[in-house]
Design an enzyme around this catalytic site. Structure first.
Site, mmCIF file in Angstrom:
data_model
loop_
_atom_site.group_PDB
_atom_site.id
_atom_site.type_symbol
_atom_site.label_atom_id
_atom_site.label_comp_id
_atom_site.label_asym_id
_atom_site.label_seq_id
_atom_site.Cartn_x
_atom_site.Cartn_y
_atom_site.Cartn_z
ATOM 1 N N GLY A 73 0.817 -1.202 0.000
ATOM 2 C CA GLY A 73 0.000 0.000 0.000
ATOM 3 C C GLY A 73 0.858 1.264 0.000
ATOM 4 N N HIS A 206 -2.521 -7.001 2.573
ATOM 5 C CA HIS A 206 -2.479 -7.589 3.925
ATOM 6 C C HIS A 206 -3.515 -6.983 4.870
ATOM 7 C CE1 HIS A 206 -0.183 -4.625 6.492
ATOM 8 N NE2 HIS A 206 0.188 -4.169 5.317
ATOM 9 N N CYS A 330 2.640 1.828 12.952
ATOM 10 C CA CYS A 330 3.968 2.380 12.698
ATOM 11 C C CYS A 330 4.484 3.180 13.886
ATOM 12 C CB CYS A 330 3.939 3.276 11.469
ATOM 13 S SG CYS A 330 2.888 2.623 10.194
HETATM 14 C C1 LIG Z 1 -1.563 -0.035 6.145
HETATM 15 C C2 LIG Z 1 -1.832 1.259 5.461
HETATM 16 C C3 LIG Z 1 -0.962 1.773 4.485
HETATM 17 C C4 LIG Z 1 0.334 1.095 4.134
HETATM 18 O O1 LIG Z 1 0.135 -0.135 3.519
HETATM 19 P P1 LIG Z 1 1.336 -1.216 3.507
HETATM 20 O O2 LIG Z 1 0.831 -2.276 2.582
HETATM 21 O O3 LIG Z 1 1.473 -1.682 4.915
HETATM 22 O O4 LIG Z 1 2.531 -0.518 3.002
HETATM 23 C C5 LIG Z 1 -1.296 2.947 3.867
HETATM 24 N N1 LIG Z 1 -2.434 3.601 4.175
HETATM 25 C C6 LIG Z 1 -3.296 3.149 5.096
HETATM 26 C C7 LIG Z 1 -4.539 3.902 5.371
HETATM 27 C C8 LIG Z 1 -3.028 1.964 5.776
HETATM 28 O O5 LIG Z 1 -3.873 1.518 6.699
#
Ligand SMILES: *Cc1c(COP(=O)(O)O)cnc(C)c1O
Length: 388
Positions: A73, A206, A330
């Site tokens: 993401g 995920h 995070c």
């Molecule tokens: C988890 C998340 C991301 C990052 O996604 P990853 O696949 O963990 O890099 C970005 N934006 C939001 C809103 C998220 O919840």
């Protein structure tokens, strides 16, 4: 230590659905070819990749060639912001990026970098006390110098939902590309990129029972984008690198399941969520719900407890067998008050006491009741420790 752990942190990540694991397995060592190869091994890998792309496109109501696979993401967000802002500026010299401080760091830190190193200017738009951005705020800020608008659909820390379709319509009238981080939203809500009026939309597997390390960016046909990762011509030239076929297959199956099962999952989750919220607000003094009471993700409950250090509370919950978060995954271990809660105007005595409880499709009422039986006592203990 309790033998069973109850996982209540589904906004951080989810376990891979057994049906998804099953779908992925043949692509590790049976259909293992490089899709760029001419021979039959390559062709069958290429076919699997295109089936995965079609599945995701169908679920999003777009064309397969509008789907770019990425590694997560965060990468989708990075590619959208950097790629669309640079391409737009090249064409029109537009120089402003509109976003908010409530975005995931994958968006907000990318916007900040575009300002610091690439000469863009970022306008951080104001939200209301629920963290929702009002469409009029966008309407008042947007102009012909706007290169890109990026606003998330569902907030990962407080669960609030933005009116993406309305904001998208405003951007379209102005001819400004609109990106939405739907990494949380698309995991729970029916996601149709046509009715959402987006030009770019990020998802990550995920968060919806797919594997970690794979994501996608929807890119509306005709939206200019400069690639961030250069090299081979994979993903229509937007994202170089030999494709991760098993993960693409897994993401497609997980997203198909999330979209087809979303109504059933919501019917199960929403009453559990509301029971959780109602009980906590009733039983714990000086507790607030963070985010909007109804315009929020169906699995998402988030709170602030005054004078109750979040990290201490999380450790105590863990010892009791419950896995929760203070907000964004995070930030775990970081003793600063939550940026999101601070941006909502909360003082440090509240913003240090964030708790996020996010439920999964298989969470049971028994698990929620067991959680509710221990939480009030733990908050009281944390507050006593804080006083010392
Ligand atoms: C988890 C998340 C991301 C990052 O996604 P990853 O696949 O963990 O890099 C970005 N934006 C939001 C809103 C998220 O919840």
């Amino acid at each position: 230590m309790p033998l069973t752990k109850t996982y209540l942190d589904y906004a951080a990540t989810t376990p891979v659905d057994p049906r998804v694991v099953e779908a992925m397995l043949p692509y590790f060592n049976q259909t293992f070819g490089n899709p760029s190869s001419v021979h039959a091994f390559g062709q069958s890998a290429e076919a699997a990749r295109e089936r995965a792309r079609e599945t995701i496109a169908q679920a999003l109501n777009c064309q397969p060639k509008e789907i770019i696979f990425t590694s997560c993401g965060s990468e989708s967000d990075n590619l959208a912001l950097r790629g669309a802002a640079l391409a737009r500026r090249e064409k029109t010299s537009a120089n402003w990026i509109l976003t908010t401080h409530l975005e995931h760091h994958a968006v907000s830190h990318t916007a900040a970098q575009l300002e610091k190193y690439y000469g863009f200017q970022v306008e951080w738009l104001k939200t209301d006390r629920y963290g929702i951005i009002h469409p009029e705020t966008v309407e008042n800020a947007i102009c012909k110098n706007t290169a890109l608008v990026s606003l998330m659909w569902a907030n990962n820390e407080i669960g609030s939902l933005n009116s993406i379709a309305e904001i998208g319509a405003i951007c379209r009238t102005q001819g400004v590309p609109f990106h939405s981080d739907a990494v949380q939203g698309a995991a729970h809500l029916p996601t149709d990129v046509q009715s959402l009026n987006v030009d770019l939309l990020s998802i990550g597997a995920h968060k919806f029972y797919g594997p970690k390390g794979i994501g996608a960016l929807y890119l509306r046909q005709g939206t200019p984008l400069i690639p961030a990762q250069t090299g081979g011509s994979q993903e229509f030239g937007y994202r170089a690198g030999t494709e991760n076929i098993p993960y693409m297959v897994g993401m497609a199956e997980a997203f198909r399941l999330a979209q087809t099962e979303h109504a059933a999952r919501t019917t199960h989750l929403q009453p559990l969520r509301d029971h959780l919220i109602g009980t906590i607000l009733e039983e714990i003094p000086e507790a607030r719900l963070t985010g909007h009471p109804t315009e929020r993700l169906p699995n998402h409950a988030s709170f602030a407890f005054k004078d109750a250090d979040a990290n201490t509370l999380l450790m105590m919950l863990d010892l009791e067998g419950f896995a929760c978060s203070s907000g964004s995954a995070c930030k775990t271990g970081d003793p600063r008050p939550s940026e999101v809660l601070t941006a909502l105007g909360m003082s440090a005595d509240w913003a240090l006491g964030g708790l996020r409880v996010t439920l999964g499709k298989d969470t049971t009422p028994e698990e929620i009741n067991a959680f509710l039986a221990v939480l009030p006592g733990l908050v009281e203990r944390v507050r006593k420790i804080n006083q010392r």
